[in-house]
Design a protein around this motif. Structure first.
Motif, PDB file in Angstrom:
ATOM      1  N   ASN A 108      65.029  -2.525  41.016  1.00  0.00           N
ATOM      2  CA  ASN A 108      65.444  -1.657  39.907  1.00  0.00           C
ATOM      3  C   ASN A 108      66.943  -1.657  39.665  1.00  0.00           C
ATOM      4  O   ASN A 108      67.393  -1.245  38.604  1.00  0.00           O
ATOM      5  N   SER A 109      67.720  -2.114  40.626  1.00  0.00           N
ATOM      6  CA  SER A 109      69.170  -2.117  40.426  1.00  0.00           C
ATOM      7  C   SER A 109      69.589  -3.128  39.370  1.00  0.00           C
ATOM      8  O   SER A 109      70.590  -2.936  38.680  1.00  0.00           O
ATOM      9  N   SER A 110      68.832  -4.203  39.195  1.00  0.00           N
ATOM     10  CA  SER A 110      69.211  -5.227  38.217  1.00  0.00           C
ATOM     11  C   SER A 110      68.364  -5.208  36.948  1.00  0.00           C
ATOM     12  O   SER A 110      68.759  -5.783  35.935  1.00  0.00           O
ATOM     13  N   LEU A 111      67.208  -4.575  36.967  1.00  0.00           N
ATOM     14  CA  LEU A 111      66.322  -4.599  35.798  1.00  0.00           C
ATOM     15  C   LEU A 111      66.912  -3.976  34.539  1.00  0.00           C
ATOM     16  O   LEU A 111      66.736  -4.524  33.449  1.00  0.00           O
ATOM     17  N   PRO A 112      67.597  -2.837  34.600  1.00  0.00           N
ATOM     18  CA  PRO A 112      68.115  -2.241  33.359  1.00  0.00           C
ATOM     19  C   PRO A 112      69.115  -3.133  32.628  1.00  0.00           C
ATOM     20  O   PRO A 112      69.299  -2.990  31.423  1.00  0.00           O
ATOM     21  N   ILE A 115      62.255  -0.709  31.179  1.00  0.00           N
ATOM     22  CA  ILE A 115      62.389   0.148  29.996  1.00  0.00           C
ATOM     23  C   ILE A 115      63.016   1.486  30.376  1.00  0.00           C
ATOM     24  O   ILE A 115      63.917   1.983  29.692  1.00  0.00           O
ATOM     25  N   LEU A 116      62.552   2.073  31.468  1.00  0.00           N
ATOM     26  CA  LEU A 116      63.105   3.347  31.934  1.00  0.00           C
ATOM     27  C   LEU A 116      64.596   3.221  32.238  1.00  0.00           C
ATOM     28  O   LEU A 116      65.393   4.086  31.861  1.00  0.00           O
ATOM     29  N   GLN A 161      70.319   4.153  30.742  1.00  0.00           N
ATOM     30  CA  GLN A 161      71.661   3.656  30.415  1.00  0.00           C
ATOM     31  C   GLN A 161      72.105   4.126  29.038  1.00  0.00           C
ATOM     32  O   GLN A 161      73.262   4.512  28.852  1.00  0.00           O
ATOM     33  N   ILE A 162      71.209   4.102  28.075  1.00  0.00           N
ATOM     34  CA  ILE A 162      71.556   4.570  26.730  1.00  0.00           C
ATOM     35  C   ILE A 162      71.940   6.042  26.765  1.00  0.00           C
ATOM     36  O   ILE A 162      72.947   6.451  26.185  1.00  0.00           O
TER      37      ILE A 162
END
Length: 125
Positions: free
Chosen positions: A34-38, A92-93, A98-99
């Motif tokens: 999850n650290s790189s997915l966003p 997606i989460l 981030q947005i």
């Protein structure tokens, strides 16, 4: 994919109990992926293929049938699922988080550009 390959290799070689495998999934595997997915834009089919490589090993180590249907694997406890997290959903989460982080930060050029993009996207939907 490199992180998942390393985790897959680790899971195969280690003799973990169900509880240890479950703890490894939640405390090591999920945060590392999850650290790189966003910050990525993988397609759902690509992440599904990546997931298919480690899922059978992970499921069997956690005490589940390795051929269990995806709906059960990613379903909630309340509905009889195993509560694993799909990579695409995590991506997606992370993007949404981030947005929201940018929108809540102080005034900046990035914040203004993001607000303009969201404003324009609302008219195209």
């Amino acid at each position: 994919a490199k992180v998942i390959s390393k985790d897959h290799h680790y899971m195969i070689q280690q003799h973990l109990t169900r509880e240890e495998a479950w703890t490894y999934y939640h405390s090591v595997y999920t945060p590392s992926v999850n650290s790189s997915l966003p910050n990525s834009s993988f397609l759902e089919t690509t992440l599904h293929k990546v997931e298919q490589k480690i899922r059978p090993t992970l499921l069997s180590k956690c005490g589940f049938n390795r051929n269990m249907a995806r709906e059960i694997v990613f379903g909630s406890w309340d509905l009889g699922g195993a509560m694993f997290k799909p990579l695409y959903g995590e991506q997606i989460l992370g993007n949404i988080q981030q947005i929201l982080q940018y929108l809540r930060s102080g005034p900046s050029v990035h914040n203004a550009i993001l607000q303009i993009a969201i404003y324009q996207a609302q008219y195209t939907v």
